[in-house]
Structure formats: C-alpha cells, structure tokens
Scaffold this active site. Structure first.
Site, short mmCIF file in Angstrom:
data_model
loop_
_atom_site.label_atom_id
_atom_site.label_comp_id
_atom_site.label_asym_id
_atom_site.label_seq_id
_atom_site.Cartn_x
_atom_site.Cartn_y
_atom_site.Cartn_z
CB CYS A 56 14.11 -1.64 -2.22
SG CYS A 56 14.34 -0.61 -0.76
CB CYS A 60 12.32 -4.86 4.89
SG CYS A 60 12.90 -3.15 4.96
CB CYS A 63 10.04 -6.00 1.65
SG CYS A 63 9.42 -4.88 0.39
CB CYS A 131 -1.02 8.84 2.03
SG CYS A 131 0.08 7.89 3.11
CB CYS A 191 0.14 6.92 7.84
SG CYS A 191 -0.37 5.22 7.53
NE ARG A 263 -5.44 2.81 6.05
CZ ARG A 263 -4.61 3.82 6.26
NH1 ARG A 263 -3.33 3.60 6.35
NH2 ARG A 263 -5.06 5.05 6.34
N1 SAM Z 1 10.28 1.78 1.04
C1 SAM Z 1 9.51 2.53 1.94
C2 SAM Z 1 9.69 2.08 3.36
O1 SAM Z 1 9.95 0.93 3.62
O2 SAM Z 1 9.56 2.94 4.24
C3 SAM Z 1 8.03 2.55 1.61
C4 SAM Z 1 7.32 1.33 1.08
S1 SAM Z 1 7.20 -0.08 2.18
C5 SAM Z 1 6.66 -1.32 1.10
C6 SAM Z 1 5.82 0.32 3.22
C7 SAM Z 1 5.44 -0.65 4.33
O3 SAM Z 1 4.70 -1.75 3.77
C8 SAM Z 1 6.54 -1.33 5.11
O4 SAM Z 1 7.07 -0.52 6.11
C9 SAM Z 1 5.81 -2.52 5.71
O5 SAM Z 1 5.31 -2.19 6.99
C10 SAM Z 1 4.68 -2.80 4.72
N2 SAM Z 1 4.92 -4.07 4.03
C11 SAM Z 1 5.80 -4.30 3.04
N3 SAM Z 1 5.78 -5.58 2.65
C12 SAM Z 1 4.86 -6.20 3.41
C13 SAM Z 1 4.39 -7.54 3.49
N4 SAM Z 1 4.88 -8.51 2.73
N5 SAM Z 1 3.40 -7.82 4.38
C14 SAM Z 1 2.91 -6.85 5.17
N6 SAM Z 1 3.32 -5.57 5.15
C15 SAM Z 1 4.29 -5.24 4.28
FE1 SF4 Z 2 12.62 -1.33 0.53
FE2 SF4 Z 2 10.60 -2.96 1.01
FE3 SF4 Z 2 12.15 -2.22 3.02
FE4 SF4 Z 2 10.50 -0.41 1.86
S1 SF4 Z 2 9.89 -2.23 3.00
S2 SF4 Z 2 12.65 -0.13 2.43
S3 SF4 Z 2 10.53 -1.15 -0.24
S4 SF4 Z 2 12.79 -3.45 1.24
#
Ligand code: SAM
Ligand code: SF4
Ligand code: DTB
Length: 334
Positions: A56, A60, A63, A131, A191, A263
């Site tokens: 990606c 973030c 992530c 979803c 959500c 949730r």
């Molecule tokens: N890429 C898309 C986005 O970021 O909108 C969708 C997938 S992203 C993995 C969905 C959500 O998962 C993120 O916004 C975050 O809140 C949560 N998330 C991701 N990694 C995480 C982690 N290590 N611990 C807790 N929540 C996490």
């Molecule tokens: Fe990409 Fe992870 Fe951020 Fe979603 S949360 S935009 S998968 S880096």
C-alpha cells in the site's frame, strides 16, 4: 428523565468530563444507554477477509501493509471472486452475519472496483451482510457500491485531528471526512472508528469520539481497535495503553452514539476474558469473529465460543440499525 437523547453537538469538554468520571459511574451510565436501544446479551459478529494484501502506498504508522514499512508481510494481488465467496460461505457456516472485505489501497481504481462489485453481489447472494474497506472513494464510485447493494463501508478516522499528523502523512483528516460524507449521502451505512494505544492522550480519545458523534448522522457501526503492534512499523514498541482507558473509551462511545453498534475490534487476542467482559459491560455489542483479522491473528473462535457461554451472550441474527425506533429490549429511561 427521557430515553437516551441523540445529539450531534458535543463539546470536547463535555466528552472529556464523561471520560474522567469515576469508572463505576461511567459504566453504569454506558450500560443504561446500551439497554435503552439494544438487547443487552446479543453480540453482532463480522468476519474479515483481506482481499488485497500489502504494497500500500500510504504510510499509516500502525499498518503492516504499508510499502513504506519494512514488515515481513507477503503482498498478494486482488483475490479471485470464487476464492472470496468460498471464504464468505465458510464464515456464514460458522455463524457470522456480516462479511467484511478489506483492501490495502489508497483508493480503488475503477477496474478493481468492478471485481469488488462482483464480490459484493456474490456475498449478498449468500445471505450475508456486506462490508468493504477500500480506502478513499469518489462520489461516482460510492454510487456504484450503493447500486451493488453494499450494506456497510468501513473507513476509520483512526484518531483525533490533533494527533493524526503523527500517525499518517499521506492523506489528510479532511480526505477521510470527505469519503465518509460520500458514503453517508449514497445511503450506505457507515462503519467508522479508530485505534487506541498509539501514544495518544485521553484528550485525543475524547476528540476522536467528538468527530464521530458530531457527524451529521452517527456511524451505524463504530469499531474501537487496540493497536496490534507489528514489527517493522513505526508504532511497534509504542507504550501499552492502560486497559481501563480502553474500557472507558468504549463506554463513552456507547453514551455518545447509543443507537450505534460499538465494535470491540482489533487487539482482542491480547486481551483477557475479563477485560473483554468489561468491554461488553461498557456497551460493546459487536466484534470480529474468526481466526484472522486482515493480516494478523484474531482471538480463537473456540475461545470466543467458551467466553460467550460463560457470559450468557448470544450471536445476534438481526441488524438493529434497520429499526427506526428504539429496540424492543427495554426502552428504559436513563
Ligand atoms: N486501506 C484501507 C484504509 O486504510 O482505509 C482499508 C484497510 S485498513 C487496514 C482498515 C483499518 O484497519 C485502518 O483504518 C485501521 O483503523 C485498522 N488497522 C490497520 N492496522 C491496524 C493495526 N495494526 N492495529 C489496529 N488497527 C489497525
Ligand atoms: Fe494502506 Fe494500511 Fe493505511 Fe489502509 S491502513 S491505507 S492498508 S497503510
Ligand atoms: C477495523 O476498524 N478494524 C479492522 C477492520 N476495520 C477492517 C481491521 C483490523 C486490522 C488489524 C491489523 C491486521 O490484521 O492487519
């Protein structure tokens, strides 16, 4: 006293005062709000599947899937529709009522969206709620998702506007609010929630909840994640959060958004049964069920089943957000 009021005009100080209350007072108020709208011993369960994993472009800090972090994750291309439908069927057979498909994109391309639309139609055809979480959406992409019958779109605010810049730099808070606005206008249920334990302050948690509660319409579902620390991400090694702070945040989410599902999301595999029980008492009434979240392990299904039995909880079969009136459970004043 009247039934729990639905408000969209919370001040930060009001929310901070709720969070600061003595723990017992806070939990009593949250449980009362919960009983005004929901059957108290029912939990909605969703199962997650990562339909496109890793690589990606976003940064973030929490992530595992960001190409900018050196994690051990193996990227995977968008899955074939048949594979997704097989996973959805297995989730349904184990009792899930909603199937959530997540893609590691900044935003979907129109070509990728086509395949996701097929997945949504196929999963709906199995009798499951759908979803998806695909990143930012344009207005026309949102309409196409609505036309395909999508039930929920997950798009988290993640944290407060004040703390946000310390976690993500490649997309703005305003970008996130814009996507939520498209989704709400298209009539898809929202959500949206966040992650705790990233080093934010209690005031940041109040500020994130304020953003969610002051949206023109409350998200129908509010996921509260505890950071899953993944080696190689900037937030690996962040100081752990006091578990009572996590429970307090759930309780305040319940009070502010009494008709929404709250949730208990990522992080359950690190939580004791007792902590999860406190989260349910604080008003959490939804969770992810199944061995995996997106890229990390979830609590085990067998241990969830034992926990449900010990607490006298049952899986919910009907989505209460379809009701326009308060739930049939108690309608008691709070
Ligand atoms: N890429 C898309 C986005 O970021 O909108 C969708 C997938 S992203 C993995 C969905 C959500 O998962 C993120 O916004 C975050 O809140 C949560 N998330 C991701 N990694 C995480 C982690 N290590 N611990 C807790 N929540 C996490
Ligand atoms: Fe990409 Fe992870 Fe951020 Fe979603 S949360 S935009 S998968 S880096
Ligand atoms: C949400 O708020 N949490 C889920 C879901 N929405 C998409 C994702 C949690 C991901 C946890 C880390 C992982 O497994 O990659």
């Amino acid at each position: 006293m009247s039934i729990q009021e639905i408000r969209h005009d919370w001040s930060l100080d009001e929310i901070a005062a709720l969070l600061d209350q003595p723990f017992n007072d806070l939990l009593f108020r949250a449980q009362s709000a919960h009983r005004a709208y929901f059957e108290p011993n029912r939990i909605q369960v969703s199962t997650l599947l990562s339909i496109k994993t890793g690589a990606c472009p976003e940064d973030c800090g929490y992530c595992s899937q960001s190409a900018q972090h050196a994690t051990e994750l193996e990227p995977e291309r968008l899955l074939p529709v048949s594979e997704v439908l097989a996973a959805a069927q297995a989730a349904r057979d184990k009792g899930a009522t909603r199937f959530c498909m997540g893609a590691a994109w900044r935003n979907p391309t129109d070509r990728n969206l086509e395949r996701v639309l097929e997945m949504i139609e196929g999963v709906s055809g199995l009798g499951l709620e759908t979803c998806v979480t695909l990143g930012m959406l344009t207005e026309s992409q949102t309409r196409r998702l609505a036309d395909a019958g999508l039930d929920y779109y997950n798009h988290n605010l993640d944290t407060s506007p004040e703390f946000y810049g310390q976690v993500i730099t490649t997309r703005t808070y305003r970008d996130r609010l814009r996507t939520l606005d498209h989704v709400q206008r298209a009539g898809i249920r929202v959500c949206s929630g966040g992650i705790l334990g990233m080093g934010e302050s209690r005031r940041d948690r109040a500020s994130m909840l304020r953003q969610l509660a002051n949206l023109p319409k409350h998200p129908e579902s509010v996921p509260i994640n505890l950071l899953v620390q993944v080696e190689g991400t900037p937030l690996f090694g962040a100081e752990g959060l006091d578990p009572f702070e996590f429970v307090r945040t759930i309780a305040v989410a319940r009070i502010l958004m009494p008709r929404s599902y709250v949730r208990l999301s990522a992080g359950r595999s690190e939580m004791s049964d007792e902590l999860q029980a406190l989260c349910f008492l604080a008003g959490a009434n939804s969770m992810f069920y199944g061995e995996r979240l997106l890229t990390t392990p979830n609590a085990e299904a067998a241990s969830d089943e034992r926990l449900f039995e010990r607490l006298g909880l049952a899986f919910e079969t009907v989505d209460a957000t379809e009701r326009t009136e308060p739930g049939p459970c108690s309608r008691q004043a709070v």
